[in-house]
Write a protein that holds these residues in place. Sequence first.
Motif, PDB file in Angstrom:
ATOM      1  N   GLY A   1       3.540  -2.133 -23.022  1.00 39.90           N
ATOM      2  CA  GLY A   1       2.241  -2.764 -23.126  1.00 39.90           C
ATOM      3  C   GLY A   1       1.239  -1.775 -23.684  1.00 39.90           C
ATOM      4  O   GLY A   1       1.600  -0.910 -24.496  1.00 39.90           O
ATOM      5  N   ASP A   2       0.019  -1.836 -23.239  1.00 39.12           N
ATOM      6  CA  ASP A   2      -1.027  -0.975 -23.780  1.00 39.12           C
ATOM      7  C   ASP A   2      -1.123   0.390 -23.106  1.00 39.12           C
ATOM      8  O   ASP A   2      -1.669   1.318 -23.683  1.00 39.12           O
ATOM      9  N   VAL A   3      -0.605   0.519 -21.881  1.00 42.36           N
ATOM     10  CA  VAL A   3      -0.731   1.787 -21.156  1.00 42.36           C
ATOM     11  C   VAL A   3       0.600   2.188 -20.510  1.00 42.36           C
ATOM     12  O   VAL A   3       0.708   2.320 -19.296  1.00 42.36           O
ATOM     13  N   PRO A   4       1.654   2.433 -21.310  1.00 44.30           N
ATOM     14  CA  PRO A   4       2.974   2.693 -20.731  1.00 44.30           C
ATOM     15  C   PRO A   4       3.225   4.133 -20.295  1.00 44.30           C
ATOM     16  O   PRO A   4       4.203   4.407 -19.593  1.00 44.30           O
ATOM     17  N   GLU A   5       2.348   5.066 -20.686  1.00 47.44           N
ATOM     18  CA  GLU A   5       2.630   6.476 -20.446  1.00 47.44           C
ATOM     19  C   GLU A   5       2.722   6.764 -18.956  1.00 47.44           C
ATOM     20  O   GLU A   5       1.839   6.415 -18.178  1.00 47.44           O
ATOM     21  N   GLY A   6       3.801   7.440 -18.561  1.00 49.16           N
ATOM     22  CA  GLY A   6       3.993   7.833 -17.172  1.00 49.16           C
ATOM     23  C   GLY A   6       4.737   6.810 -16.333  1.00 49.16           C
ATOM     24  O   GLY A   6       4.930   7.016 -15.135  1.00 49.16           O
ATOM     25  N   TYR A   7       5.144   5.711 -16.961  1.00 50.57           N
ATOM     26  CA  TYR A   7       5.835   4.639 -16.240  1.00 50.57           C
ATOM     27  C   TYR A   7       7.176   4.330 -16.899  1.00 50.57           C
ATOM     28  O   TYR A   7       7.365   4.537 -18.078  1.00 50.57           O
ATOM     29  N   LYS A   8       8.091   3.819 -16.064  1.00 52.38           N
ATOM     30  CA  LYS A   8       9.354   3.295 -16.566  1.00 52.38           C
ATOM     31  C   LYS A   8       9.611   1.958 -15.885  1.00 52.38           C
ATOM     32  O   LYS A   8       9.134   1.715 -14.771  1.00 52.38           O
TER      33      LYS A   8
ATOM     34  N   LYS B   1      17.458 -11.011 -13.594  1.00 55.69           N
ATOM     35  CA  LYS B   1      16.345 -11.841 -14.033  1.00 55.69           C
ATOM     36  C   LYS B   1      15.208 -11.836 -13.025  1.00 55.69           C
ATOM     37  O   LYS B   1      14.040 -11.868 -13.394  1.00 55.69           O
ATOM     38  N   ARG B   2      15.504 -11.790 -11.756  1.00 61.68           N
ATOM     39  CA  ARG B   2      14.464 -11.945 -10.748  1.00 61.68           C
ATOM     40  C   ARG B   2      13.718 -10.655 -10.441  1.00 61.68           C
ATOM     41  O   ARG B   2      12.632 -10.697  -9.872  1.00 61.68           O
ATOM     42  N   ASN B   3      14.256  -9.502 -10.788  1.00 60.13           N
ATOM     43  CA  ASN B   3      13.659  -8.225 -10.374  1.00 60.13           C
ATOM     44  C   ASN B   3      13.166  -7.399 -11.553  1.00 60.13           C
ATOM     45  O   ASN B   3      13.829  -7.317 -12.600  1.00 60.13           O
ATOM     46  N   PHE B   4      12.031  -6.749 -11.339  1.00 61.57           N
ATOM     47  CA  PHE B   4      11.439  -5.935 -12.414  1.00 61.57           C
ATOM     48  C   PHE B   4      10.717  -4.759 -11.764  1.00 61.57           C
ATOM     49  O   PHE B   4       9.495  -4.750 -11.638  1.00 61.57           O
ATOM     50  N   PRO B   5      11.440  -3.728 -11.360  1.00 55.61           N
ATOM     51  CA  PRO B   5      10.809  -2.597 -10.684  1.00 55.61           C
ATOM     52  C   PRO B   5      10.018  -1.704 -11.624  1.00 55.61           C
ATOM     53  O   PRO B   5      10.380  -1.529 -12.791  1.00 55.61           O
ATOM     54  N   LEU B   6       8.955  -1.142 -11.094  1.00 54.05           N
ATOM     55  CA  LEU B   6       8.121  -0.172 -11.821  1.00 54.05           C
ATOM     56  C   LEU B   6       8.388   1.206 -11.223  1.00 54.05           C
ATOM     57  O   LEU B   6       8.275   1.386 -10.008  1.00 54.05           O
ATOM     58  N   ILE B   7       8.725   2.145 -12.084  1.00 51.52           N
ATOM     59  CA  ILE B   7       9.099   3.483 -11.634  1.00 51.52           C
ATOM     60  C   ILE B   7       8.094   4.504 -12.143  1.00 51.52           C
ATOM     61  O   ILE B   7       7.775   4.530 -13.339  1.00 51.52           O
ATOM     62  N   LEU B   8       7.607   5.323 -11.219  1.00 55.22           N
ATOM     63  CA  LEU B   8       6.760   6.457 -11.597  1.00 55.22           C
ATOM     64  C   LEU B   8       7.572   7.713 -11.297  1.00 55.22           C
ATOM     65  O   LEU B   8       7.773   8.076 -10.144  1.00 55.22           O
ATOM     66  N   GLU B   9       8.081   8.331 -12.337  1.00 51.22           N
ATOM     67  CA  GLU B   9       8.980   9.468 -12.167  1.00 51.22           C
ATOM     68  C   GLU B   9       8.247  10.674 -11.577  1.00 51.22           C
ATOM     69  O   GLU B   9       8.778  11.388 -10.732  1.00 51.22           O
TER      70      GLU B   9
ATOM     71  N   TYR C   1       0.865  -1.184   0.000  1.00 54.25           N
ATOM     72  CA  TYR C   1       0.000   0.000   0.000  1.00 54.25           C
ATOM     73  C   TYR C   1       0.896   1.227   0.000  1.00 54.25           C
ATOM     74  O   TYR C   1       1.918   1.264   0.687  1.00 54.25           O
ATOM     75  N   LEU C   2       0.498   2.221  -0.771  1.00 52.76           N
ATOM     76  CA  LEU C   2       1.296   3.441  -0.837  1.00 52.76           C
ATOM     77  C   LEU C   2       0.388   4.619  -1.134  1.00 52.76           C
ATOM     78  O   LEU C   2      -0.391   4.581  -2.088  1.00 52.76           O
ATOM     79  N   ILE C   3       0.515   5.648  -0.286  1.00 45.67           N
ATOM     80  CA  ILE C   3      -0.161   6.920  -0.534  1.00 45.67           C
ATOM     81  C   ILE C   3       0.930   7.958  -0.727  1.00 45.67           C
ATOM     82  O   ILE C   3       1.821   8.093   0.120  1.00 45.67           O
ATOM     83  N   THR C   4       0.857   8.671  -1.832  1.00 46.10           N
ATOM     84  CA  THR C   4       1.889   9.650  -2.128  1.00 46.10           C
ATOM     85  C   THR C   4       1.243  10.906  -2.705  1.00 46.10           C
ATOM     86  O   THR C   4       0.028  10.999  -2.828  1.00 46.10           O
ATOM     87  N   VAL C   5       2.078  11.863  -3.035  1.00 43.44           N
ATOM     88  CA  VAL C   5       1.579  13.117  -3.583  1.00 43.44           C
ATOM     89  C   VAL C   5       2.056  13.285  -5.015  1.00 43.44           C
ATOM     90  O   VAL C   5       3.073  12.696  -5.434  1.00 43.44           O
ATOM     91  N   THR C   6       1.343  14.073  -5.742  1.00 40.82           N
ATOM     92  CA  THR C   6       1.682  14.335  -7.145  1.00 40.82           C
ATOM     93  C   THR C   6       3.123  14.796  -7.292  1.00 40.82           C
ATOM     94  O   THR C   6       3.588  15.660  -6.549  1.00 40.82           O
ATOM     95  N   GLY C   7       3.817  14.138  -8.243  1.00 45.15           N
ATOM     96  CA  GLY C   7       5.164  14.573  -8.568  1.00 45.15           C
ATOM     97  C   GLY C   7       6.287  13.946  -7.767  1.00 45.15           C
ATOM     98  O   GLY C   7       7.461  14.133  -8.111  1.00 45.15           O
ATOM     99  N   LYS C   8       5.982  13.204  -6.754  1.00 46.14           N
ATOM    100  CA  LYS C   8       7.034  12.597  -5.929  1.00 46.14           C
ATOM    101  C   LYS C   8       7.383  11.211  -6.465  1.00 46.14           C
ATOM    102  O   LYS C   8       6.608  10.253  -6.342  1.00 46.14           O
TER     103      LYS C   8
END
Lengths: 112, 115
Positions: free
Chosen positions: B58-65, B71-79, B10-17
Amino acid sequence: SQKIEQNSEALNIQEGKTATLTCNYTNYSPAYLQWYRQDPGRGPVFLLLIRENEKEKRKERLKVTFDTTLKQSLFHITASQPADSATYLCALAPLGTYKYIFGTGTRLKVLA
Amino acid sequence: EAQVTQNPRYLITVTGKKLTVTCSQNMNHEYMSWYRQDPGLGLRQIYYSMNVEVTDKGDVPEGYKVSRKEKRNFPLILESPSPNQTSLYFCASSLIKGTSTDTQYFGPGTRLTVL
């Protein structure tokens, strides 16, 4: 446009009856199609995979059919139980891609 | 135990962080993927990776990296997260994509709220 559709209405059935869920797709040529079960707040769990050259696949009380002419897969749960209550998702893997496309899922409720 | 783990749950954050959601699998799977799930829209694929250093949209990549350095790790980054990225996120892995034994294993999900 390409899309995959499942009945978004919830399906309520009586315990012991057979539940039949539908997955329709347009403008895809899937190599295979998968069915998953998802419980609230949890990740989907794989149930069955059926290939384009297979008409039917069974696993215990589950049966999946795949009609590439109709562009449709049917998912059956026989002798349904309240524990079968969940959302069921279909997913296909379009030929020539490494993507997965999921339907929105059908919520099944089995009434005791 | 064979599993896909995600953190945080669970994560609550603010815009831009900037934030990172981690995903790890212990099954030596080649294929890994990220999805978001929104009411009425179902599971939508964000990015996937066929193997180390091989990723694609994939189909909705905008805003993600994403990155796949191991091989074992695949982090999702929201800049720069925005409120429309509030969603339930799932990581998944499978042994080899595109085979008749293809089975995706999903993580437990990360519920993200962007204020």
